[in-house]
Design an enzyme around this catalytic site. Structure first.
Site, PDB file in Angstrom:
ATOM      1  N   LYS A  14       0.836  -1.212   0.000  1.00  0.00           N
ATOM      2  CA  LYS A  14       0.000   0.000   0.000  1.00  0.00           C
ATOM      3  C   LYS A  14       0.871   1.263   0.000  1.00  0.00           C
ATOM      4  CE  LYS A  14      -2.169  -1.142   3.853  1.00  0.00           C
ATOM      5  NZ  LYS A  14      -1.594  -2.474   4.198  1.00  0.00           N
ATOM      6  N   ARG A  89      -9.861   0.555   8.406  1.00  0.00           N
ATOM      7  CA  ARG A  89      -9.453  -0.802   8.754  1.00  0.00           C
ATOM      8  C   ARG A  89     -10.548  -1.545   9.518  1.00  0.00           C
ATOM      9  NH1 ARG A  89      -3.654   0.303   8.357  1.00  0.00           N
ATOM     10  NH2 ARG A  89      -2.430  -1.595   8.579  1.00  0.00           N
ATOM     11  N   ARG A 128      11.683  -6.214   5.463  1.00  0.00           N
ATOM     12  CA  ARG A 128      11.685  -4.785   5.786  1.00  0.00           C
ATOM     13  C   ARG A 128      12.146  -4.559   7.234  1.00  0.00           C
ATOM     14  NH1 ARG A 128       6.255  -1.367   5.166  1.00  0.00           N
ATOM     15  NH2 ARG A 128       5.656  -2.681   6.904  1.00  0.00           N
ATOM     16  N   ARG A 134      11.185  -0.619  12.374  1.00  0.00           N
ATOM     17  CA  ARG A 134       9.799  -0.753  12.827  1.00  0.00           C
ATOM     18  C   ARG A 134       9.660  -1.952  13.745  1.00  0.00           C
ATOM     19  NH1 ARG A 134       5.318   0.142   8.203  1.00  0.00           N
ATOM     20  NH2 ARG A 134       4.161  -1.083   9.729  1.00  0.00           N
ATOM     21  N   ARG A 146      -0.791  -9.216  13.255  1.00  0.00           N
ATOM     22  CA  ARG A 146      -1.320  -8.190  12.340  1.00  0.00           C
ATOM     23  C   ARG A 146      -2.116  -8.831  11.202  1.00  0.00           C
ATOM     24  NH1 ARG A 146       4.174  -5.554  11.053  1.00  0.00           N
ATOM     25  NH2 ARG A 146       3.089  -4.292   9.510  1.00  0.00           N
TER      26      ARG A 146
HETATM   27  P1  B4P Z   1       3.528  -1.992   2.398  1.00  0.00           P
HETATM   28  O1  B4P Z   1       2.397  -2.863   2.060  1.00  0.00           O
HETATM   29  O2  B4P Z   1       3.615  -0.733   1.671  1.00  0.00           O
HETATM   30  O3  B4P Z   1       3.381  -1.884   3.969  1.00  0.00           O
HETATM   31  P2  B4P Z   1       2.604  -0.783   4.778  1.00  0.00           P
HETATM   32  O4  B4P Z   1       1.940   0.236   3.917  1.00  0.00           O
HETATM   33  O5  B4P Z   1       3.604  -0.269   5.705  1.00  0.00           O
HETATM   34  O6  B4P Z   1       1.429  -1.579   5.494  1.00  0.00           O
HETATM   35  P3  B4P Z   1       1.303  -2.027   7.000  1.00  0.00           P
HETATM   36  O7  B4P Z   1      -0.067  -2.589   7.093  1.00  0.00           O
HETATM   37  O8  B4P Z   1       2.434  -2.890   7.389  1.00  0.00           O
HETATM   38  O9  B4P Z   1       1.510  -0.759   7.923  1.00  0.00           O
HETATM   39  P4  B4P Z   1       0.639   0.467   8.354  1.00  0.00           P
HETATM   40  O10 B4P Z   1       1.627   1.531   8.449  1.00  0.00           O
HETATM   41  O11 B4P Z   1      -0.552   0.732   7.483  1.00  0.00           O
HETATM   42  O12 B4P Z   1       4.971  -2.628   2.142  1.00  0.00           O
HETATM   43  C1  B4P Z   1       5.499  -3.704   2.864  1.00  0.00           C
HETATM   44  C2  B4P Z   1       6.878  -4.144   2.310  1.00  0.00           C
HETATM   45  O13 B4P Z   1       6.710  -4.845   1.083  1.00  0.00           O
HETATM   46  C3  B4P Z   1       7.835  -2.986   1.989  1.00  0.00           C
HETATM   47  O14 B4P Z   1       9.104  -3.303   2.498  1.00  0.00           O
HETATM   48  C4  B4P Z   1       7.876  -2.926   0.477  1.00  0.00           C
HETATM   49  O15 B4P Z   1       9.112  -2.501  -0.022  1.00  0.00           O
HETATM   50  C5  B4P Z   1       7.593  -4.358   0.093  1.00  0.00           C
HETATM   51  N1  B4P Z   1       6.916  -4.455  -1.202  1.00  0.00           N
HETATM   52  C6  B4P Z   1       5.937  -3.630  -1.663  1.00  0.00           C
HETATM   53  N2  B4P Z   1       5.531  -4.037  -2.885  1.00  0.00           N
HETATM   54  C7  B4P Z   1       6.271  -5.154  -3.206  1.00  0.00           C
HETATM   55  C8  B4P Z   1       6.304  -6.041  -4.342  1.00  0.00           C
HETATM   56  N3  B4P Z   1       5.507  -5.872  -5.417  1.00  0.00           N
HETATM   57  N4  B4P Z   1       7.151  -7.095  -4.307  1.00  0.00           N
HETATM   58  C9  B4P Z   1       7.971  -7.288  -3.236  1.00  0.00           C
HETATM   59  N5  B4P Z   1       7.992  -6.480  -2.136  1.00  0.00           N
HETATM   60  C10 B4P Z   1       7.150  -5.428  -2.129  1.00  0.00           C
HETATM   61  O16 B4P Z   1       0.057   0.048   9.800  1.00  0.00           O
HETATM   62  C11 B4P Z   1       0.907  -0.209  10.894  1.00  0.00           C
HETATM   63  C12 B4P Z   1       0.093  -0.289  12.178  1.00  0.00           C
HETATM   64  O17 B4P Z   1      -0.522   1.001  12.456  1.00  0.00           O
HETATM   65  C13 B4P Z   1      -1.093  -1.260  12.212  1.00  0.00           C
HETATM   66  O18 B4P Z   1      -0.682  -2.583  12.513  1.00  0.00           O
HETATM   67  C14 B4P Z   1      -1.971  -0.613  13.321  1.00  0.00           C
HETATM   68  O19 B4P Z   1      -1.477  -0.932  14.610  1.00  0.00           O
HETATM   69  C15 B4P Z   1      -1.785   0.874  13.100  1.00  0.00           C
HETATM   70  N6  B4P Z   1      -2.833   1.440  12.226  1.00  0.00           N
HETATM   71  C16 B4P Z   1      -2.632   1.995  10.992  1.00  0.00           C
HETATM   72  N7  B4P Z   1      -3.803   2.397  10.463  1.00  0.00           N
HETATM   73  C17 B4P Z   1      -4.763   2.087  11.358  1.00  0.00           C
HETATM   74  C18 B4P Z   1      -6.196   2.235  11.379  1.00  0.00           C
HETATM   75  N8  B4P Z   1      -6.856   2.756  10.342  1.00  0.00           N
HETATM   76  N9  B4P Z   1      -6.886   1.798  12.471  1.00  0.00           N
HETATM   77  C19 B4P Z   1      -6.244   1.283  13.512  1.00  0.00           C
HETATM   78  N10 B4P Z   1      -4.911   1.102  13.564  1.00  0.00           N
HETATM   79  C20 B4P Z   1      -4.164   1.490  12.501  1.00  0.00           C
END
Ligand code: B4P
Length: 192
Positions: A14, A89, A128, A134, A146
């Site tokens: 994302k 979410r 990552r 993180r 998660r």
């Molecule tokens: P991403 O998928 O981009 O990970 P993210 O956006 O950080 O999602 P995540 O769910 O982990 O974290 P968030 O900050 O939203 O990428 C992951 C990895 O994959 C990267 O290293 C990337 O380089 C790699 N990658 C991407 N595309 C690829 C491909 N095509 N091939 C190979 N590798 C690839 O949430 C974190 C925490 O915040 C949650 O657990 C929760 O506690 C809280 N939170 C956030 N939003 C919330 C909400 N709305 N409500 C309640 N809690 C919330």
């Protein structure tokens, strides 16, 4: 306005795809995860609260997340549109977002969901975690938590948008640019 919910499990890409989409479509990127992490870094009251949930792989409570998101949207009243990355979410967040956007005379245009199987998610997050700093990416048990929370609480949010005919699933496995291309194709269809 073009308002996109970018949806998918933790590690689906994302954040990666959002950074490309905002450039192409001139949108404002709102990642609730990034906003929480900025607050944690700044040691704000919100950051301290969010950290206590995020470090365990749990969701931050809806009331806190919803009001934070609303105030972020109101900071850019002249935006051409938003990418909501990691929000909503839960069903309550989805309902609150609809109501809020209606109150400012706009709505969600579409939900784009990145589909990636669990083994691949675990691999990406652990990779990552090696250098992201993180806390939620280093421990396999937290990563699993998660994913479990996603399956139980977040995945059903898909039905909310499907019922409005706004849901589009895209294969999230493969080259980043190829996935980006698929997302753009869906956006072009949606905006006509
Ligand atoms: P991403 O998928 O981009 O990970 P993210 O956006 O950080 O999602 P995540 O769910 O982990 O974290 P968030 O900050 O939203 O990428 C992951 C990895 O994959 C990267 O290293 C990337 O380089 C790699 N990658 C991407 N595309 C690829 C491909 N095509 N091939 C190979 N590798 C690839 O949430 C974190 C925490 O915040 C949650 O657990 C929760 O506690 C809280 N939170 C956030 N939003 C919330 C909400 N709305 N409500 C309640 N809690 C919330």
């Amino acid at each position: 306005m073009l308002n996109i919910v970018l949806f998918g499990p933790p590690g689906a890409g994302k954040g990666t795809q959002s950074s490309k989409l905002i450039v192409k479509y001139n949108l404002v990127h709102l990642s609730t995860g990034d906003i929480f992490r900025a607050n944690i870094k700044g040691e704000t009251e919100l950051g301290v609260l969010a950290k206590s949930y995020m470090d365990k792989g749990q969701l931050v409570p809806d009331e806190v997340t919803i009001s934070m998101l609303q105030s972020e949207v109101l900071k850019t009243p002249n935006a051409k549109g938003f990418i909501f990355d990691g929000f909503p979410r839960t069903h309550a967040q989805a309902e609150a977002l609809d109501k809020f956007l209606y109150s400012i005379s706009t709505e969600i245009s579409l939900m784009l969901a990145l589909e990636v199987e669990e083994d691949e998610l675990r691999k990406r997050l652990l990779l990552r975690g090696k250098d992201s700093g993180r806390a939620d990416d280093v421990n396999p048990e937290i990563i699993q938590k998660r994913i479990d929370v996603y399956n139980a609480e977040t995945f059903p949010v898909k039905d909310f948008y499907q019922a409005q005919n706004k849901y589009k699933g895209v294969n999230g496995v493969g080259e980043v640019d190829a996935i980006f291309h698929s997302l753009c194709e869906e956006i072009e269809v949606a905006i006509g």
